[in-house]
Design a protein around this motif. Structure first.
Motif, short mmCIF file in Angstrom:
data_model
loop_
_atom_site.label_atom_id
_atom_site.label_comp_id
_atom_site.label_asym_id
_atom_site.label_seq_id
_atom_site.Cartn_x
_atom_site.Cartn_y
_atom_site.Cartn_z
N GLU A 2 0.69 -0.81 -0.15
CA GLU A 2 0.07 0.39 -0.09
C GLU A 2 0.64 1.54 0.03
OE1 GLU A 2 -2.42 0.15 3.37
OE2 GLU A 2 -1.08 -1.80 4.44
N THR A 3 -0.12 2.05 -0.27
CA THR A 3 0.76 3.46 -0.70
C THR A 3 0.00 4.56 0.29
OG1 THR A 3 -0.21 4.38 -2.23
CG2 THR A 3 1.99 3.81 -1.96
N LYS A 4 0.49 5.66 0.39
CA LYS A 4 -1.25 7.14 0.87
C LYS A 4 -2.38 6.60 0.07
CE LYS A 4 0.46 8.33 4.49
NZ LYS A 4 -0.52 7.98 5.77
N PHE A 17 14.91 9.39 -4.89
CA PHE A 17 14.79 9.10 -3.06
C PHE A 17 15.36 7.63 -2.27
CE2 PHE A 17 11.68 12.32 -2.32
CZ PHE A 17 12.73 13.49 -1.98
N VAL A 18 14.77 6.64 -4.00
CA VAL A 18 15.79 5.13 -3.34
C VAL A 18 17.00 4.33 -4.12
CG1 VAL A 18 12.98 4.81 -2.44
CG2 VAL A 18 14.01 4.49 -5.37
N GLN A 21 19.41 4.35 -1.38
CA GLN A 21 19.51 2.79 -0.70
C GLN A 21 19.45 2.07 -1.35
OE1 GLN A 21 19.27 2.18 2.49
NE2 GLN A 21 16.91 2.24 2.77
N PHE A 217 9.09 -14.57 18.90
CA PHE A 217 10.21 -13.83 18.20
C PHE A 217 11.23 -13.60 18.70
CE2 PHE A 217 11.65 -9.87 18.81
CZ PHE A 217 11.30 -9.43 17.51
N ARG A 291 6.32 -7.64 9.87
CA ARG A 291 7.12 -6.16 10.47
C ARG A 291 6.53 -5.40 9.15
NH1 ARG A 291 13.30 -6.37 12.30
NH2 ARG A 291 13.15 -7.88 11.55
N TYR C 98 10.06 7.12 2.56
CA TYR C 98 8.89 8.39 1.71
C TYR C 98 9.33 7.73 0.66
CZ TYR C 98 7.80 13.16 0.66
OH TYR C 98 7.21 14.27 0.41
N ILE C 100 8.69 4.85 -1.36
CA ILE C 100 7.91 3.84 -1.36
C ILE C 100 6.11 4.37 -0.99
CG2 ILE C 100 7.58 2.24 0.05
CD1 ILE C 100 10.82 0.96 -0.48
N VAL C 101 6.14 5.36 0.39
CA VAL C 101 4.89 5.52 0.83
C VAL C 101 4.43 6.62 0.28
CG1 VAL C 101 3.37 6.42 2.68
CG2 VAL C 101 5.35 4.59 2.95
N THR C 155 15.81 -1.66 8.72
CA THR C 155 15.40 -2.04 9.16
C THR C 155 14.30 -0.22 9.91
OG1 THR C 155 17.10 -1.94 10.88
CG2 THR C 155 15.31 -3.54 10.86
N THR C 157 14.55 1.71 7.32
CA THR C 157 13.05 2.13 6.28
C THR C 157 12.63 1.06 6.50
OG1 THR C 157 15.86 1.48 4.60
CG2 THR C 157 13.16 1.55 4.14
N PHE C 158 12.07 0.51 6.53
CA PHE C 158 11.03 -0.08 7.52
C PHE C 158 10.04 0.72 8.96
CE2 PHE C 158 11.80 -4.72 6.12
CZ PHE C 158 11.88 -4.54 4.95
N ARG C 161 8.70 3.79 7.24
CA ARG C 161 7.48 3.18 6.89
C ARG C 161 6.21 3.50 7.07
NH1 ARG C 161 4.83 -1.22 4.90
NH2 ARG C 161 4.12 -1.19 3.80
N GLN C 162 6.73 2.68 8.30
CA GLN C 162 5.57 2.17 9.06
C GLN C 162 5.04 3.42 10.14
OE1 GLN C 162 5.36 -1.74 9.54
NE2 GLN C 162 4.70 -2.16 11.25
N PHE C 164 5.27 6.15 8.39
CA PHE C 164 4.34 7.07 7.97
C PHE C 164 3.07 7.01 7.61
CE2 PHE C 164 8.47 7.95 5.27
CZ PHE C 164 9.00 9.04 6.83
N MET C 165 2.80 4.88 7.68
CA MET C 165 1.80 4.55 7.89
C MET C 165 0.96 5.43 8.11
SD MET C 165 2.19 3.76 4.85
CE MET C 165 0.14 2.64 3.88
N THR C 166 0.79 5.75 8.97
CA THR C 166 0.20 5.57 10.74
C THR C 166 -0.64 7.46 10.64
OG1 THR C 166 2.23 6.25 12.02
CG2 THR C 166 1.05 3.90 12.35
N ILE C 167 0.37 8.38 9.85
CA ILE C 167 0.02 9.33 9.56
C ILE C 167 -1.10 9.39 8.73
CG2 ILE C 167 0.99 12.21 8.68
CD1 ILE C 167 4.05 10.66 9.52
N LYS C 279 9.83 -4.37 15.72
CA LYS C 279 8.23 -5.05 15.35
C LYS C 279 8.17 -5.03 14.28
CE LYS C 279 5.97 -5.95 19.23
NZ LYS C 279 6.12 -5.55 20.46
#
Lengths: 294, 350, 279
Positions: A2-4, A17-18, A21, A217, A291, C98, C100-101, C155, C157-158, C161-162, C164-167, C279
């Motif tokens: 998903e994205t926004k 941006f990517v 990395q 975990f 995660r 940023y 990716i989301v 990690t 990045t995740f 990402r996580q 940003f998804m909550t914003i 997590k």
């Protein structure tokens, strides 16, 4: 994935941006990994002028090599002991701290800092404690009639690295157990209390079962830790000795390849370890609360 | 300020799911238009297409005389009030109000003047230096409005702006939004699923369902003369009683002859059913009382008539004292009947 | 909950005190060793502090151990390495999260998986080829070689990402209506909102960089780029010939001090960072 709901319309910007990395990942992770796989199937002549495809030779040799089989055995022993000790103690401490209200922060502070201790440093600390001439633990053991010498006795060396590795990992496990226990709803333990369950029974029948995702975990994470992050501990203490007693896989892949310059065998060992991490990662993401959501 | 015109606007997701089916709508300059419909009817999508937050698959959206299909939201000169307000949490109220103006390069004195004016209108001057989290729900709502006002845009777009407030505050803010819009005279498009909000706010009401417009009109016209079964059922609370004509015929011998042929369903508003006999032509249904809800000034009576699949609801002034099982006679005047075609659900022509 | 079990309370505290002792004992002994001379240490294992602390501290800062550069230079190298890794990881991770989301672009999912793969390839499974790449790029014995290959981070990045998804989606929509483009939105809205996450991650990543041992061991051969971890290892290795345990333990304690102090001082942030990245 998903994205926004709404996204920016730019076409070039996201690639910029990517890019950093991705470039680092490709150059320093993926390319070397493919090289490791490639050279595990090849033999180079002594002068490095040509290479020859040898198929599974390195792998077959590897699994016929008593030293490698010994290393696997040592690693399994080391992993089980470290995981059991550090998780067991961490669970005990977390259960104790979660009973407290006022002093919980205080104990937590005193228990978490070893996370920040480097493996090398942890190794040296325990090496000093167990040092046959100056170490206080060696001194106390002598009192009980044990002549401690990790330089000569393989069992002693193994105990030493287990102690150092488990000691360092307690804080990490403790924090996750504590977080897990704090997320068990109070209403459940309260209901159990009203149903007449005492504190120990409540722990084993309510809290511990609900912790099982955390436990699983941590189990995966600890195996990963023992397999890879303990390199510094071995390097600072036993260097794999005495007589291969503590030569666990990650140390062996380094010493065979980087010191022994046996590229073919070291590459094959790398690939075996790589498969192991891939399996662990797969298990972790498949069965542990994920995660990533895609 | 400007008019907004939508011509054959269509929205398709991933090439197969159609959210908006080729829709036409014209909004006059200064008009307050409310899009109402159940969730998933496409009203928010439509609003977001006007805002530029969703792309337009085919068709054309004009604001004023400009086709805006390919313009960024910021270039369309509209302002939007979101359901969750979307205030920037790390900025003060002042920062929130200023942000859009700064991005547009408005001169500092002009920014200050507009912020103060908006704050005065909305009575949020005392909070200008607070962060959004230090405000109550109603105050946040005002800040969100303020952020729209300071921009002096061509149009305000409201996306269910009141649904996070409690009932009382919602009522107050509704009145206030209406007054504000009258004062400023800014073209407004307002999306809600709450038909009461829609009725009270709109100059022009647009009832939507499943990506199409069911009916456009003034709120009272729509209430009085719903053009389809969907509108009849959706507008009004409790909704219109809808009765299958065959079942009704089995119950009532003297249905008026004026019911058009092809009618499948008869609709009767709860307030159009009387317990006392009226003077004008009517028919009656015998029923038993199921339950009474006392809502203060009026009573909602649920009555069960043998042969009808659902309870009939009627609205009666004052307090109705009765017990379940009591016999009731329902009087229904001929002129209050709404007839809907069996085939299409549209209103049957007389 | 009312619970009146004095025995259990005593047991709880007893368990925790034992725990604290287990955890603290090795470090306690090390700190005691900092306060004695090498002669005292080699003749027995003292449990109480002596008076040589200041002397040992001065000695270690001026100490030039055999096979390693001066102590202060290693402190500098470690600090620099940890800081560069920390900043590098945060910067490249936050921008890739940023992208990716908040964007849709061809190969977006592929990019995500490529980043994911780094989790499966720790340096330990690709030692020699990675060394060769760094050597071919001429990055041996340089700060770039010490840091750049380590700053890819799945990690981090995740985590971003996580987060940003909550914003709420509306935050970006409101900003766009307000005339903010992608760079402005990132700078004015997203970065300030990510402050806590960045701070928490900084702690974890600083520690990560500080405790590195294998990687610096591979890419540095010249003493002037040795890190503290390599230095203390070198000194500890040399004790067989010259057992200056007082200096060694002083160096060891100093080497573990910065990250430990950070963890204790910023415990809340540290716990947040640790628990959330995993997590």
């Amino acid at each position: 994935m998903e994205t926004k709901r709404t996204v920016f319309p730019n076409k070039v910007l996201p690639y910029l941006f990517v890019a950093p990395q991705l470039i680092i990942t490709l150059v320093f992770f993926i390319w070397p990994a493919t090289q490791a796989v490639k050279s595990s199937f090849e033999r180079a002549d002594p002068f490095g002028f040509s290479t020859q495809f040898v198929g599974l030779t390195h792998y077959i040799r590897l699994f016929q090599d008593p030293l490698y089989l010994n290393s696997i055995g040592r690693t399994v022993m080391f992993a089980i002991a470290v995981t059991a000790i550090s998780m067991g103690l961490a669970l005990l401490f977390a259960a104790a701290v979660s009973r407290l209200i006022r002093s919980s922060q205080f104990y937590t502070t005193l228990l978490v800092w070893p996370y920040a201790v480097a493996p090398v440093v942890a190794g040296i600390l325990w090496w000093f404690l167990f040092n046959s001439s100056t170490g206080i633990l060696a001194y106390m053991l002598r009192y009980f009639g044990v002549i401690w010498n990790a330089n000569l006795n393989g069992t002693h060396a193994m105990i030493l690295i287990i102690a150092a590795a488990a000691w360092k990992q307690i804080s990490y496990n403790f924090l996750f157990f504590l977080a897990g226990m704090q997320s068990v709803p109070h209403s459940l333990t309260e209901a159990a209390a009203i149903d007449g369950a005492g504190p120990f029974k409540r722990f084993w029948t309510i809290v511990f079962p609900l912790l099982s995702p955390t436990t699983f975990f941590l189990f995966i994470i600890n195996i990963n830790y023992v397999m890879f992050d303990t390199f510094g501990i071995i390097a600072a203490t036993t260097n794999g000795g005495p007589n291969q007693a503590t030569n666990i896989l990650v140390y062996k892949v380094y010493s065979d390849g980087f010191i022994g310059l046996n590229i073919g065998s070291s590459s094959a060992q790398s690939v075996v370890l790589m498969l192991f991490v891939i399996a662990l990662t797969f298990i972790q993401f498949r069965y542990v609360e994920r995660r990533v959501n895609y | 300020m400007a008019s907004i015109t939508l011509t054959s606007v269509k929205k398709t997701y991933h090439g197969n799911v159609t959210a908006i089916h080729g829709l036409d709508l014209s909004i006059e300059d200064g008009e307050f238009v409310v899009l109402v419909g159940p969730s998933g009817c496409g009203k928010s999508t439509l609003l977001r297409m006007i805002a530029g937050l969703e792309t337009i698959t085919t068709g054309e959206v004009r604001i004023g005389n400009t086709v805006v299909n390919r313009l960024e939201p910021a270039e369309r000169d509209i302002a939007m009030v979101f359901q969750n307000y979307a205030l920037y949490p790390h900025m003060s109220v002042r920062g929130n109000l200023e942000y859009g103006l700064k991005n547009r390069g408005t001169p500092r004195p002009e920014i200050d003047r507009r912020v103060l004016e908006a704050a005065r209108i909305l009575e949020i001057e005392p909070f200008l230096d607070r962060k959004p989290r230090q405000l109550s729900g109603g105050q946040r709502q005002r800040v969100a409005m303020g952020r729209a006002i300071v921009r002096q845009p061509k149009a305000f777009l409201f996306d269910e702006p009141l649904s996070n407030l409690d009932a009382k505050l919602r009522g107050q803010m509704r009145v206030e939004i209406r007054r504000l819009q009258r004062t400023l005279g800014t073209t407004s498009v307002y999306v809600t699923h709450d038909q009461l909000e829609a009725m009270t706010l709109a100059d022009k009401l647009v009832v939507m369902n499943a990506g199409v417009i069911e009916q456009i009109g003034r709120p009272l016209d729509i209430y009085a003369d719903p053009q389809s079964l969907f509108v009849a059922a959706f507008m009004g609370s409790p909704g219109m009683n809808l009765v299958d004509i065959e079942r009704l015929r089995g119950l009532v011998a003297d249905l008026p002859a004026s019911i058009p042929s092809g009618t499948g369903t008869i609709g009767i508003r709860p307030e159009d059913i009387a317990l006392d006999e009226p003077a004008t032509p009517h028919f009656t249904i015998s029923a038993t009382l199921e339950a009474v809800e006392l809502v203060g000034s009026e009573s909602l009576i649920y009555a069960n008539a043998q042969g009808l699949s659902e309870d009939v609801v009627l609205r009666s002034q004052g307090i109705h004292r009765g017990n379940p099982g009591d016999p009731l006679t329902l009087h229904i005047r001929h002129e209050v009947l709404h007839s809907f075609l069996r085939e299409t659900g549209r209103k049957a022509a007389a | 909950m009312v619970e009146n079990r004095p025995f259990l309370s005593i047991l709880t505290h007893a368990v925790l005190i034992a725990g604290v002792i287990i955890v603290a004992f090795p470090v306690y002994v090390a700190i005691i060793a900092m306060t004695h001379t090498d002669v005292t240490l080699n003749s027995g294992a003292p449990l109480l502090p002596g008076g040589e602390l200041v002397a040992n501290l001065i000695a270690v800062w001026t100490f030039d151990p055999p096979g390693a550069p001066p102590f202060w230079l290693m402190v500098w190298n470690s600090t620099l390495m940890a800081l560069i890794i920390m900043i590098g990881k945060i910067v490249i991770s936050i921008v890739s999260a940023y992208a990716i989301v908040y964007f849709r672009f061809p190969f977006r999912t592929l990019a995500f998986w490529v980043i994911f793969i780094t989790l499966m390839l720790p340096v330990e499974v690709r030692i020699i080829p990675t060394y060769e790449v760094v050597a071919n790029l001429g990055m041996l014995n340089s700060y770039a070689g010490l840091t750049v290959p380590l700053i890819a981070s799945a990690t981090a990045t995740f985590l971003f990402r996580q987060f940003f998804m909550t914003i709420p989606d509306e935050m970006m929509e409101a900003a766009r209506v307000d005339g903010a483009g992608p760079l402005k939105f990132f700078r004015d809205i997203l970065l300030p909102l990510s402050r806590t996450n960045i701070a928490a991650l900084c702690i974890i990543l600083f520690i990560y960089g500080w405790v590195q041992y294998l990687w610096p061991l591979l890419v540095t051969t010249r003493e002037e780029h040795f890190t503290l971890m390599m230095g203390v290892r070198q000194m500890a290795g040399a004790q067989k010939v010259d057992p200056q345990w007082n200096i060694i333990m002083t160096a060891v304690v100093l080497a573990m001090l910065p990250p430990v102090v950070i963890v204790i001082a910023m415990q809340r942030l540290f716990v947040k960072g640790l628990v959330e990245t995993e997590k």
